[in-house]
Design a protein around this motif. Structure first.
Motif, PDB file in Angstrom:
ATOM      1  N   ALA A  40       0.827  -1.215   0.000  1.00 18.90           N
ATOM      2  CA  ALA A  40       0.000   0.000   0.000  1.00 18.90           C
ATOM      3  C   ALA A  40       0.856   1.257   0.000  1.00 18.90           C
ATOM      4  O   ALA A  40       0.505   2.277  -0.612  1.00 18.90           O
TER       5      ALA A  40
ATOM      6  N   TYR B  21      -0.997   6.865   0.240  1.00 20.16           N
ATOM      7  CA  TYR B  21      -0.976   6.401   1.630  1.00 20.16           C
ATOM      8  C   TYR B  21      -0.138   7.370   2.446  1.00 20.16           C
ATOM      9  O   TYR B  21       1.007   7.686   2.080  1.00 20.16           O
TER      10      TYR B  21
ATOM     11  N   TRP C 141      -4.700   5.704   4.802  1.00 22.49           N
ATOM     12  CA  TRP C 141      -4.939   6.199   3.450  1.00 22.49           C
ATOM     13  C   TRP C 141      -5.128   7.717   3.481  1.00 22.49           C
ATOM     14  O   TRP C 141      -5.761   8.248   4.400  1.00 22.49           O
TER      15      TRP C 141
ATOM     16  N   LEU D  35     -10.714   2.060  -1.156  1.00 24.28           N
ATOM     17  CA  LEU D  35      -9.462   1.832  -0.440  1.00 24.28           C
ATOM     18  C   LEU D  35      -9.687   0.825   0.677  1.00 24.28           C
ATOM     19  O   LEU D  35     -10.544   1.021   1.530  1.00 24.28           O
TER      20      LEU D  35
END
Length: 500
Positions: free
Chosen positions: A177, A183, A190, A205
């Motif tokens: 991620a 991120y 996020w 997400l």
């Protein structure tokens, strides 16, 4: 009393080839044996460069099926290159084939993002290097030019697409991620507000889990064969994060170079470094195992030589990597230099012609032979590693004491010596299998066979073969590094990343 051998399966996907590896640990040694290897490349589908998901799934399934039943496989995990992703519908089926970060649409989307929110906003919200390959720019293109996101319920980074196929999980792993450019590496969440400013629906997400998370049992046909009873354990999903886990650093603060299609060049830090200085240097913060951060720069890497080989093969000239390195070694060093991260080198195509055109445009002697082109690439990569060393030292205040090269590039003796000469630092090469070993090691930590990353590195240090190159400093490397810095500035201005 003899300790029982524990066996795990590591699926390691590179951007040119993938493999399935059987890793065994007997309490002292961690060994990796390749069970299968398969080539793969992206191809245009519906006007977008995409990965052959069906082909990759077939090859991974065949490799896992070939593990055999002689020794029980306790778990399986997948790592891959960063940034690319798949989209799931609400029912868990995949929407379509994942798109490839090399598609030209991402250059356009980068420009649109800069115009919409600006460079400072992109960097400070995430701590991520501004690079057209980042997931955020593909998603921006999806939102503005396609209807892909309309039917999407969940985004999974690429390794977790395969974890989903193996176990049904719908989460993505932290290190993967962190390569997305969406991120927040300081807040460890996020960057939802940034996504909404760009028109990317934050609803897609997913939950982010740490490396070592047990995702459940293997399901489907594989759960009844060699992987009967095996768990799916998320390793460090980003291949570089897996490689760094298995890098036996000789000193704190040493630089890693995970050398494959890309070269990821950086250091481990306890937390993200998001400062005006790191932004000016365009350094990126990516997730590591056990809460660490990797402060690094993406350098184009051996992709340049891979594409050169393919171009020469189309002309009837077949050259192995070993032959190409031998030809390059016969050429004078530092005669020609390019910026490996120039945008013209990103997409597939006639790479020798692009290298020659870049040299002509920037005033370097134009390399005419395969050996001269390869020497230009090797020297340019080594110089890029040097400038990254300098930038990291300036940002952290601590010069790296050594360089560790892992991955396929650790076999390239010419590149290793050029890196030592360019940086003025000792270069330790190996293990070549760092990514697969790191993938397997995180699974073994989750299974209780290894205690932590420190023990992993101690095991790797007594298992792997490490070769060292000593530096031979010369003034010519100083001059060439200054030339590369100027080229990089000029290229960044052309791309709109810096004021003109």
């Amino acid at each position: 009393m003899t300790r029982a051998v524990r066996t795990v399966a590591a699926v390691d996907l590179g951007a040119e080839s993938g493999r399935v590896v059987r890793a065994t640990f007997d309490g002292e040694r961690l060994d990796a044996a390749e069970v299968s290897r398969f080539a793969h490349l992206p191809r245009p589908v519906d006007g977008i460069l995409r990965w052959d998901l069906a082909g990759l799934t077939r090859d991974i399934t065949a490799g896992l099926g070939a593990l055999g039943t002689d020794a029980p496989v306790a778990s399986v995990g997948v790592d891959s290159w960063g940034v690319d992703y798949g989209l799931l519908r609400a029912d868990g089926t995949l929407l379509d084939a994942p798109t490839c970060y090399r598609d030209p649409r991402q250059l356009v989307a980068l420009d649109e993002a800069l115009a919409t929110v600006g460079r400072d906003r992109l960097y400070r919200a995430t701590g991520t290097q501004i690079n057209e390959i980042n997931t955020v720019f593909a998603l921006l293109s999806d939102a503005r030019t396609t209807r892909r996101l309309d039917d999407a319920a969940t985004l999974l980074m690429l390794p977790d697409v395969f974890h989903h196929l193996l176990s049904g999980s719908r989460v993505t792993e932290f290190t993967a991620a962190s390569t997305s450019g969406l991120y927040d590496m300081v807040g460890r969440r996020w960057a939802v507000e940034l996504a909404e400013e760009l028109g990317i629906p934050a609803r897609v997400l997913p939950e982010v889990v740490p490396a070592g998370t047990d995702l459940g049992p293997v399901v489907g046909a594989l759960g009844e064969g060699p992987l009967a009873g095996a768990r799916v354990v998320a390793p460090a999903g980003h291949d570089t994060a897996s490689a760094v886990v298995a890098t036996p650093f000789t000193a704190p603060g040493a630089l890693f170079v995970s050398s494959g299609t890309w070269s990821l060049v950086g250091v481990e830090t306890p937390h993200a470094v998001v400062t005006p200085e790191s932004e000016a240097a365009n350094l990126t913060n990516e997730g590591g195992v056990a809460g660490t951060t990797r402060l690094l720069r993406n350098v184009m890497g051996l992709w340049l030589l891979q594409e050169c080989r393919r171009a020469w093969a189309r002309q009837g000239l077949q050259l192995s990597y070993a032959e190409l390195v031998e030809l390059a070694a016969q050429e004078p060093e530092l005669r020609s230099v390019v910026n490996p991260n120039a945008p013209e080198f990103l997409a597939p195509g006639d790479m020798p012609a692009r290298v020659q055109a870049y040299c002509e445009r920037t005033g370097s002697p134009v390399p005419q032979t395969p050996g001269a082109v390869a020497r230009c690439v090797v020297d340019s990569l080594a110089l890029s590693y040097r400038t990254t060393v300098e930038d990291i030292a300036a940002v952290t205040g601590t010069p790296p004491p050594a360089v560790h090269i892992t991955g396929g590039g650790a076999r390239n003796r010419l590149l290793a010596q050029a890196t030592a000469d360019a940086t003025g630092l000792p270069v330790h090469c190996g293990p070549v299998e760092a990514t697969a070993l790191g993938n397997a090691a995180v699974q073994l930590v989750a299974l209780g066979e290894l205690a932590d990353v420190a023990e992993v590195r101690a095991v790797v240090a007594r298992t792997a073969e490490i070769r060292t190159c000593s530096p031979r400093p010369q003034a010519r490397w100083e001059e060439a590094a200054a030339r590369l810095r100027q080229m990089t500035l000029d290229d960044d201005r052309r791309r709109g990343l810096l004021p003109s």
